[in-house]
Design a protein around this motif. Structure first.
Motif, short mmCIF file in Angstrom:
data_model
loop_
_atom_site.label_atom_id
_atom_site.label_comp_id
_atom_site.label_asym_id
_atom_site.label_seq_id
_atom_site.Cartn_x
_atom_site.Cartn_y
_atom_site.Cartn_z
N ILE A 56 -3.01 -8.65 -2.81
CA ILE A 56 -3.37 -7.84 -3.70
C ILE A 56 -3.89 -6.40 -3.17
N GLU A 57 -4.56 -6.66 -2.15
CA GLU A 57 -5.20 -5.26 -1.57
C GLU A 57 -3.90 -4.39 -1.02
N ARG A 58 -2.97 -5.06 -0.60
CA ARG A 58 -1.70 -4.59 0.08
C ARG A 58 -0.79 -3.70 -1.05
N VAL A 59 -0.84 -4.51 -2.31
CA VAL A 59 -0.21 -4.10 -3.37
C VAL A 59 -0.92 -2.41 -4.01
N LYS A 60 -2.11 -2.96 -3.88
CA LYS A 60 -2.91 -1.55 -4.43
C LYS A 60 -2.64 -0.48 -3.40
N GLU A 61 -2.50 -0.78 -1.90
CA GLU A 61 -2.41 0.39 -0.92
C GLU A 61 -0.77 0.86 -1.36
N LEU A 62 0.06 0.12 -1.65
CA LEU A 62 1.29 0.53 -1.72
C LEU A 62 1.44 1.10 -2.98
N LEU A 63 0.89 0.84 -4.17
CA LEU A 63 0.78 1.62 -5.31
C LEU A 63 -0.02 3.05 -5.32
N VAL A 64 -1.05 2.99 -4.39
CA VAL A 64 -1.68 4.53 -3.86
C VAL A 64 -0.46 5.50 -3.33
N TYR A 65 0.12 4.88 -2.41
CA TYR A 65 1.26 5.44 -1.75
C TYR A 65 2.29 6.10 -2.73
N ASP A 66 2.60 5.28 -3.66
CA ASP A 66 3.42 5.69 -4.83
C ASP A 66 4.89 5.99 -4.33
N GLU A 67 5.22 5.18 -3.15
CA GLU A 67 6.81 5.66 -2.81
C GLU A 67 7.51 4.20 -2.98
N LEU A 68 7.09 3.21 -3.54
CA LEU A 68 7.94 2.29 -3.94
C LEU A 68 7.79 1.75 -5.45
N SER A 69 8.61 1.43 -6.19
CA SER A 69 8.39 0.92 -7.31
C SER A 69 7.87 -0.71 -7.23
N LEU A 70 7.29 -1.13 -8.42
CA LEU A 70 6.35 -2.24 -8.43
C LEU A 70 7.39 -3.63 -8.16
N ASN A 71 8.78 -3.13 -8.63
CA ASN A 71 9.73 -4.34 -8.41
C ASN A 71 10.00 -4.18 -6.98
N GLU A 72 10.07 -3.35 -6.13
CA GLU A 72 10.29 -3.21 -4.85
C GLU A 72 9.08 -3.65 -4.00
N ILE A 73 7.79 -3.46 -4.57
CA ILE A 73 6.51 -3.95 -3.94
C ILE A 73 6.75 -5.60 -3.91
N ALA A 74 6.96 -6.06 -5.29
CA ALA A 74 7.32 -7.42 -5.43
C ALA A 74 8.10 -7.96 -4.39
N PHE A 75 9.26 -7.58 -4.29
CA PHE A 75 10.32 -7.84 -3.27
C PHE A 75 9.75 -7.87 -1.83
N LEU A 76 9.07 -6.81 -1.51
CA LEU A 76 8.69 -6.29 0.04
C LEU A 76 7.66 -7.62 0.05
#
Length: 180
Positions: free
Chosen positions: A121-141
Motif C-alpha cells: 500500500i505504501e508503494r501504491v501511495k508512492e506511485l499515485l503521488v508520482y502520477d505516471e501510471l494509471s491505477l490499472n497499471e499500478i495493480a498490474f505492476l
C-alpha cells in the motif's frame, strides 16, 4: 536500514569511526576489524545518534531480514512473486515459514502477510503521488489480481480510496521504517 541512502550513511559512519566496511547492505554490515565490547557500544551509540539501531540479537536479526526481504520484494521487484510469499521467505531465509511467521507476529504484533500488504500500500501511495501510471497499471505492476482488489485493499488499510488519496493536498505517506 531501509534504503540505499541509509547504506551510504552507515558506510560513512563506520569509516569515520575508523573501521573498514567490507560489505554493507540493507540490514547488514560487515567490517574488516574485530570489534570488542567497548567498540561495539560506540558503534551502537553512533548509529543511534542518526536514527539507526544495531541489531546483534539472532531473533531480531531474523525479523529484520524478513522485513528487508519484503521491502526488497515490494519496492525493487514490484511485488513480483513467482511463488507464494511463505515459500519465497522460507527459501530466501532458509527457515521454516511457520517459525518465521510465529516469531514475526510475536515480536511485531502483526502477521507477515499484513506487513507485506502495508508495504504494498505504501508503494501504491508512492506511485499515485508520482502520477505516471494509471491505477490499472499500478495493480498490474504490483501483482494485484485486479484494480478492484487493489482499491478494496487500499481502502481497508488507509480508510480512503486511491482516487480520494490522489486528490488530497497532503498525501500521508510513511517512511519504510515506520510501517508496522
Amino acid at each position: 536500514m531501509v534504503c540505499y541512502r541509509c547504506i551510504m550513511v552507515v558506510e560513512d559512519l563506520l569509516a569515520k569511526l575508523g573501521f573498514t566496511p567490507l560489505h554493507v547492505e540493507l540490514g547488514k554490515a560487515i567490517i574488516q576489524e574485530t570489534v570488542g565490547k567497548a567498540e561495539l557500544e560506540h558503534i551502537r551509540q553512533t548509529l543511534q545518534s542518526v536514527g539507526f539501531e544495531l541489531i546483534d540479537d539472532k531473533r531480531n536479526r531474523l525479523i529484520e531480514q524478513i522485513k528487508q526481504e519484503i521491502i526488497r520484494l515490494v519496492h525493487s521487484q514490484n511485488g513480483e512473486l513467482k511463488t507464494t510469499l511463505s515459500d519465497y521467505l522460507a527459501d530466501r531465509l532458509h527457515h521454516d515459514y511457520s517459525s518465521l511467521s510465529k516469531l514475526f507476529s510475536e515480536t511485531n504484533g502483526i502477521t507477515i502477510e499484513k506487513y507485506f500488504i502495508s508495504q504494498k500500500i505504501e508503494r501504491v501511495k508512492e506511485l499515485l503521488v508520482y502520477d505516471e501510471l494509471s491505477l490499472n497499471e499500478i495493480a498490474f505492476l504490483l501483482n494485484y489480481s485486479s484494480m478492484a482488489h487493489l482499491s478494496r485493499q487500499f481502502k481497508e488499510v488507509t480508510g480512503t480510496t486511491p482516487s480520494e488519496f490522489k486528490k488530497q493536498k497532503i498525501q500521508l505517506r510513511k517512511g519504510l521504517d515506520e510501517i508496522v
